[in-house]
Structure formats: C-alpha cells, structure tokens
Design a protein around this motif. Structure first.
Motif, PDB file in Angstrom:
ATOM      1  N   GLY A 181       0.789  -1.242   0.000  1.00 25.40           N
ATOM      2  CA  GLY A 181       0.000   0.000   0.000  1.00 25.40           C
ATOM      3  C   GLY A 181       0.818   1.287   0.000  1.00 25.40           C
ATOM      4  O   GLY A 181       0.356   2.303  -0.498  1.00 25.40           O
ATOM      5  N   GLY A 182       2.039   1.242   0.522  1.00 27.46           N
ATOM      6  CA  GLY A 182       2.850   2.458   0.601  1.00 27.46           C
ATOM      7  C   GLY A 182       3.432   2.912  -0.717  1.00 27.46           C
ATOM      8  O   GLY A 182       3.890   4.046  -0.842  1.00 27.46           O
ATOM      9  N   PHE A 183       3.413   2.031  -1.737  1.00 31.44           N
ATOM     10  CA  PHE A 183       3.951   2.485  -3.033  1.00 31.44           C
ATOM     11  C   PHE A 183       3.304   1.828  -4.258  1.00 31.44           C
ATOM     12  O   PHE A 183       3.695   2.099  -5.390  1.00 31.44           O
ATOM     13  N   THR A 249       1.729  12.446  -2.896  1.00 34.90           N
ATOM     14  CA  THR A 249       1.545  12.975  -1.547  1.00 34.90           C
ATOM     15  C   THR A 249       1.073  11.869  -0.619  1.00 34.90           C
ATOM     16  O   THR A 249       0.157  11.113  -0.960  1.00 34.90           O
ATOM     17  N   SER A 250       1.740  11.738   0.519  1.00 36.56           N
ATOM     18  CA  SER A 250       1.278  10.827   1.562  1.00 36.56           C
ATOM     19  C   SER A 250       0.836  11.682   2.719  1.00 36.56           C
ATOM     20  O   SER A 250       1.495  12.667   3.045  1.00 36.56           O
ATOM     21  N   GLY A 251      -0.251  11.281   3.327  1.00 33.28           N
ATOM     22  CA  GLY A 251      -0.710  12.134   4.404  1.00 33.28           C
ATOM     23  C   GLY A 251      -1.434  11.402   5.509  1.00 33.28           C
ATOM     24  O   GLY A 251      -1.788  10.240   5.386  1.00 33.28           O
ATOM     25  N   ALA A 292       8.714   8.025  -5.800  1.00 40.68           N
ATOM     26  CA  ALA A 292       8.084   9.186  -5.158  1.00 40.68           C
ATOM     27  C   ALA A 292       7.095   8.739  -4.085  1.00 40.68           C
ATOM     28  O   ALA A 292       7.062   9.304  -2.979  1.00 40.68           O
ATOM     29  N   ASP A 293       6.309   7.713  -4.393  1.00 40.63           N
ATOM     30  CA  ASP A 293       5.292   7.225  -3.456  1.00 40.63           C
ATOM     31  C   ASP A 293       5.968   6.622  -2.215  1.00 40.63           C
ATOM     32  O   ASP A 293       5.603   6.921  -1.071  1.00 40.63           O
ATOM     33  N   ALA A 294       6.968   5.783  -2.431  1.00 36.20           N
ATOM     34  CA  ALA A 294       7.686   5.167  -1.313  1.00 36.20           C
ATOM     35  C   ALA A 294       8.383   6.238  -0.472  1.00 36.20           C
ATOM     36  O   ALA A 294       8.373   6.193   0.764  1.00 36.20           O
ATOM     37  N   ALA A 295       8.981   7.222  -1.144  1.00 36.94           N
ATOM     38  CA  ALA A 295       9.697   8.279  -0.429  1.00 36.94           C
ATOM     39  C   ALA A 295       8.728   9.111   0.410  1.00 36.94           C
ATOM     40  O   ALA A 295       9.035   9.461   1.552  1.00 36.94           O
ATOM     41  N   ALA A 296       7.552   9.421  -0.142  1.00 38.97           N
ATOM     42  CA  ALA A 296       6.579  10.216   0.624  1.00 38.97           C
ATOM     43  C   ALA A 296       6.222   9.498   1.925  1.00 38.97           C
ATOM     44  O   ALA A 296       6.150  10.111   2.993  1.00 38.97           O
ATOM     45  N   THR A 297       6.043   8.182   1.848  1.00 34.24           N
ATOM     46  CA  THR A 297       5.729   7.401   3.050  1.00 34.24           C
ATOM     47  C   THR A 297       6.926   7.406   4.014  1.00 34.24           C
ATOM     48  O   THR A 297       6.774   7.654   5.212  1.00 34.24           O
ATOM     49  N   ALA A 298       8.120   7.146   3.469  1.00 32.62           N
ATOM     50  CA  ALA A 298       9.323   7.083   4.317  1.00 32.62           C
ATOM     51  C   ALA A 298       9.598   8.416   5.007  1.00 32.62           C
ATOM     52  O   ALA A 298       9.976   8.449   6.181  1.00 32.62           O
TER      53      ALA A 298
END
Ligand code: ADP
Ligand code: MG
Length: 365
Positions: A181-183, A249-251, A292-298
C-alpha cells in the motif's frame, strides 16, 4: 485564357487553403480530449488523454483499465490473489513462485526500503492489519493493545528478509507479511503510463486522488496540479509538471481514526509499530512514481529531524512537508517549482538543505 500572374496567384491561394485546412485539422486533433474515471486501488483514477483520435484514446484507456484492475488483484495483500498466496506461503515458511511483474515490484520494494533505512517497509503488513488499516474503510474503536504492537515489532519483519531468486520468493522471517500500500499506486501508475506510451499516446495525465503521473503536455501549456491543504479545504500550492514528471503525496489527513481525542493514521513507524503523528503531509516531485510514493511514506516516518537525510538517501530532491503545527518545510528544488495558492505562501515556508548522499550500493542486491 487567364494571365500567368493570375494562375500563380490561384495556385498560391489553393496552397494556402490547404495549409490552413491542415492546420485546422491539426488544431482540432490537439484539442481532442478524452477523459475517463476508473475505480481501482481503493480510489478513483482519472485518465485524460489529449490530441488523439477518439478510437485510439478509447482503446488505450481500456488497456490501462485492464492493467490497473489486474495489478489491483495481484498486489492486494488482503484479498485472494497472488500477493495473498505469497503471504500465506511466507507464514508457513515455504518458498513460493510469483509472476515476473510481482517479482519485479518486490525487487524494487526491497531496494527502496533499503535506501530508506527501513522507514518504508512493505513487510509490516501484520502491523497494518493489527491497526485495522487493511480494510477499504478506516477502522473504528480503540487502538490495539501496546503488548500486541510490541510483539509484532519484536518479530522484526523486514522486506530485506526476502530472498528473491528470480521469481522464487522465500522469507528468512515468517513474520513478514507484505502490504504494498505504501507504493503500489506509484508503481501501478508507472506501468499504466508505460502502457499509454507503448500505444503511442504522447499527452496524458493519470491522477489517483492527487497522486499524478503525466505524459507530455496539456495542449500548449504544461499539466498543472495542486497540493492539497491538509487542514482546510483548498490548496497550499500549485505547480506545473514537465513531461514525464510525477507528484505523490502521503498524508495523515485522509485515512485515520480517532479514539478519545487522539488521531491514529495509516502510516506506521516500523521501529515503534505506532502511527506517525508529527508529519501531516509529504509531497514528492520526481520522475518515478514508485520512488516518489515510497519516499513520501518514508519521509512521513522520518519526521522533522531526519527527513532531509532520508530524502537524499532515496535520491529525491523536490519535497514539501507540512507538520502537525502547520509548518511548511521545503527543499529549494521544490520551492523553485511552486506557485502560491494559499494565504501568504510562500513567505511562511522554511527552506531545508539536503545533505549530499551517494546511493548505497548495498541496496542493489
Ligand atoms: P496514501 O495511500 O495516502 O498515498 P501512503 O502512500 O503513505 O499513503 O501509503 C500508506 C499505506 O502504506 C498504509 O495504508 C499501509 O498499507 C502502508 N504502510 C504504512 N506504513 C508503512 C511503512 N512504514 N512502510 C511501507 N508501507 C507502509
Ligand atoms: Mg506512499
């Protein structure tokens, strides 16, 4: 008989008309807009294709829809499918063969997790489920007991526990439960964008609830996207995306539950087993959706003190963070691209320098 001068004039006029007709046809083609909305990955994915014949756009959109539906089935941790089968095999301590696309995504997940120093770690599926974030709707009621959280953290599930031998997967640790789910959204939109390109589509946008991949341009101007304000209805900033860029964007402001006045959101710190609090929203501008998705979560997990170091280690340079006290932290590379949308912005942002970081060769294995 016409005079030669008149004949040349007539020829010129005919040529000019042809050019005008051609330009008009071209302009009409460029103005062609095809939009469709799909429901996949628990969210709506909007596809807009510009400058293509209706048939081409329709076929391409249908193909993208098929790809995304298939990935949703294959990569879902909690519904019957390929990843679910793999998780069951890992829990039994058995090796398991997966399809090449899933094997590829696990390779990528392991590398990204390694680069993040384990702050992005798709092996913490059991923690995600314990907190109730595995369901399509946010959980309700009380958080899990501290003992149950501590027990899962002590089992130290890490995606680096996976042995990937081609498409044969084995885990050294049976506590590993994969939740992509994180990426997954980023990885899936990358594949969807590749599908569009392979079909000759030059100008398109794929938008999954504000997570965006673009191809080419929006007619004569760039594709524009907004970054949502996590506190009020509206945007904090807007930016123009260049061909091939992505914004993720992760939020903490969308998927969460509240219990006795405390908010528990769906990004979990693998080190503590508890949801992240300090960072409310992280946006990453990049050219690779999965990264980008993985990095936003990390970076949400890394928090105020550590995010710049983790961004550099993951190779992302354009970042906007919004903290729980409403502070806006940006890298210069992001600030250069932002157009103000909110009150007083960008006066109130704080620019943070990223340290130099070389890619960690140990993460390529
Ligand atoms: P969004 O879905 O809002 O874009 P994320 O990309 O941050 O947010 O994904 C959050 C999801 O990732 C959670 O619902 C969970 O499935 C999973 N997850 C939570 N914490 C982590 C983590 N530390 N590393 C990897 N995946 C995580
Ligand atoms: Mg993410």
């Amino acid at each position: 008989m016409k005079r030669p001068g008149a004949r040349i004039l007539a020829l010129w006029a005919a040529a000019l008309l042809t050019v005008i007709a051609f330009a008009a046809a071209q302009a009409a083609r460029n103005d062609q807009v095809h939009r469709e909305t799909l429901y996949v990955f628990g969210t709506l994915v909007e596809i807009e294709i510009r400058g293509e014949q209706r048939d081409t756009a329709l076929t391409a959109t249908a193909a993208v829809g098929q790809v995304l539906q298939q990935l949703h089935r294959d990569w879902h941790a909690w519904r019957p499918g390929a990843l679910n089968d793999l998780n069951a095999a890992i829990a039994r301590g058995e090796a398991h063969a997966v399809d090449p696309r899933l094997a590829g995504i696990l390779h990528e997940a392991r590398r990204l997790s390694c680069e993040s120093g384990g702050l992005f770690d798709p092996a913490i599926g059991a923690l995600v489920a314990l907190w109730g974030f595995h369901a399509d709707t946010p959980p309700q009621g009380a958080p899990p007991s501290p003992e149950s959280v501590a027990a899962l953290v002590a089992a130290r599930p890490r995606i680096t526990d996976l042995h990937l031998d081609g498409t044969d997967i084995r885990s050294a640790n049976p506590a590993v439960q994969l939740d992509l789910g994180g990426f997954a959204k980023g990885a899936a939109l990358d594949l969807a964008a590749a599908e569009l390109r392979a079909r000759g589509i030059d100008n398109a946008v794929l938008n999954a609830g504000g997570d965006v991949n673009v191809l080419g341009t929006h007619g004569r101007r760039p594709w524009r996207v907004a970054i949502r304000d996590p506190f009020v209805w509206g945007a904090v900033a807007a930016l123009s995306l260049r061909p091939g860029e992505v914004l993720y964007t992760s939020g903490n402001y969308e998927r969460y539950f509240e219990h006795e006045g405390e908010r528990f959101a769906h990004i979990i710190d693998p080190r503590t087993g508890y949801p992240v609090r300090e960072i409310v929203s992280v946006s990453v501008l990049d050219t690779d959706g999965a990264r980008a998705d993985a990095a936003a979560t990390a970076l949400a997990v890394a928090g105020r003190a550590d995010w710049a170091r983790v961004a550099a280690a993951m190779g992302v340079s354009a970042v906007l963070m919004i903290t729980d006290t409403g502070e806006l932290l940006v890298t210069q590379a992001m600030l250069d691209r932002l157009d103000p949308a909110g009150e007083g912005f960008p006066d109130k942002v704080m620019v943070v320098d990223l340290p130099d970081a070389a890619p960690n060769p140990a993460c390529d294995g």
